[in-house]
Motif scaffolding. Structure first.
Motif, short mmCIF file in Angstrom:
data_model
loop_
_atom_site.label_atom_id
_atom_site.label_comp_id
_atom_site.label_asym_id
_atom_site.label_seq_id
_atom_site.Cartn_x
_atom_site.Cartn_y
_atom_site.Cartn_z
N ILE A 45 0.84 -1.20 0.00
CA ILE A 45 0.00 0.00 0.00
C ILE A 45 0.88 1.24 0.00
CG2 ILE A 45 -1.69 1.33 1.32
CD1 ILE A 45 -2.71 -1.32 2.45
N CYS A 46 0.58 2.17 -0.90
CA CYS A 46 1.33 3.42 -1.00
C CYS A 46 0.39 4.59 -0.76
CB CYS A 46 2.00 3.53 -2.37
SG CYS A 46 2.98 5.02 -2.59
N GLU A 47 0.61 5.31 0.31
CA GLU A 47 -0.16 6.51 0.59
C GLU A 47 0.71 7.74 0.33
OE1 GLU A 47 -3.56 7.30 1.85
OE2 GLU A 47 -3.62 5.45 0.67
N ILE A 48 0.16 8.71 -0.41
CA ILE A 48 0.92 9.88 -0.85
C ILE A 48 0.49 11.10 -0.05
CG2 ILE A 48 1.40 11.37 -2.81
CD1 ILE A 48 0.72 8.99 -4.60
N LYS A 49 1.47 11.83 0.46
CA LYS A 49 1.21 13.05 1.22
C LYS A 49 2.05 14.18 0.64
CE LYS A 49 -1.28 10.55 4.01
NZ LYS A 49 -2.76 10.66 4.00
N ALA A 50 1.38 15.24 0.19
CA ALA A 50 2.09 16.39 -0.38
C ALA A 50 2.46 17.38 0.71
CB ALA A 50 1.24 17.06 -1.45
N THR A 51 2.57 16.89 1.93
CA THR A 51 2.90 17.70 3.10
C THR A 51 3.95 16.96 3.93
OG1 THR A 51 1.07 16.69 4.30
CG2 THR A 51 0.62 18.79 3.22
N GLU A 52 4.37 17.57 5.02
CA GLU A 52 5.28 16.91 5.94
C GLU A 52 4.57 15.74 6.62
OE1 GLU A 52 8.20 17.94 9.77
OE2 GLU A 52 6.71 19.39 9.08
N PHE A 53 5.33 14.70 6.96
CA PHE A 53 4.76 13.54 7.65
C PHE A 53 4.09 13.97 8.94
CE2 PHE A 53 5.28 10.34 11.01
CZ PHE A 53 4.54 9.30 10.47
#
Length: 206
Positions: free
Chosen positions: A108-116
């Motif tokens: 599973i790959c979750e993408i975040k365009a922000t800081e963790f």
């Protein structure tokens, strides 16, 4: 292929993602899973501004799926985007779902365009539980999650994963590797203004 890996500095990125694999996977699978991940991932094939959103990042990766799969590495088979899983009558959508042929598990790959954010680990833990219950075959190994963030605080990431029993990795991504060049080398590169001035001078002399 070897030339591409050298240019992208693969050796220094391979197996560098923060993860809890040692505590959540058998030794053989843990070592392979660790080497499967990179940090940071090189997304220099994308054209995104500094304020891009998650959907724009996700769409860019889908538009360049072949390059994305090459960057992920050997063994990844793409299953779906915004993959729906139903839990207690409600639909939930996984950003990107893969199956890893060597690890024999869903990825599973979750993408975040922000800081963790530590909350990201809780969301991933939920998705991993759902996929293992709803999709995993009895012969499959436990599903693995990777959270891809624009940036991360390593201490926060380590704390977030420390007591989670599902195998999760946290990595950052870069759009332009040039931003990470050593300062002395970066200083030797011409700026846009210097290039434009040089071109203007050439035109004036012709």
């Amino acid at each position: 292929m070897l030339d591409t890996w050298i240019k992208s500095n693969l050796y220094s990125r391979q197996g560098k993602a923060i993860n809890n694999f040692k505590k959540t996977l058998p030794d053989v699978q843990s070592d392979l899973a660790k080497q499967t991940l990179k940090d940071p991932y090189n997304f220099s094939f994308l054209s995104l501004d500094s304020k891009h959103r998650e959907r724009e990042l996700e769409q860019g990766l889908m538009d360049h799926i072949q390059k994305f799969l090459l960057e992920l590495g050997d063994g990844f088979a793409f299953v779906g985007r915004q993959y729906k899983v139903e839990v207690s009558g409600q639909d939930h959508f996984i950003d990107l779902l893969f199956y890893h042929l060597k690890l024999r598990c869903y990825f599973i790959c979750e993408i975040k365009a922000t800081e963790f954010d530590p909350h990201d680990a809780g969301q991933m833990n939920f998705y991993l539980s759902a996929v293992d219950d709803l999709l995993r075959h009895p012969d499959d190994n436990p599903s693995i999650g990777i959270i891809l963030c624009k940036s991360k605080d390593e201490i926060k990431a380590e704390y977030a994963l420390r007591r989670i029993s599902s195998p999760i990795g946290v990595s950052s991504y870069e759009k332009e590797i040039v931003k990470k060049l050593p300062k002395d080398l970066k200083a030797s590169l011409p700026t846009v203004e210097e290039i434009e001035r040089e071109l203007s001078n050439k035109e004036a002399n012709n």
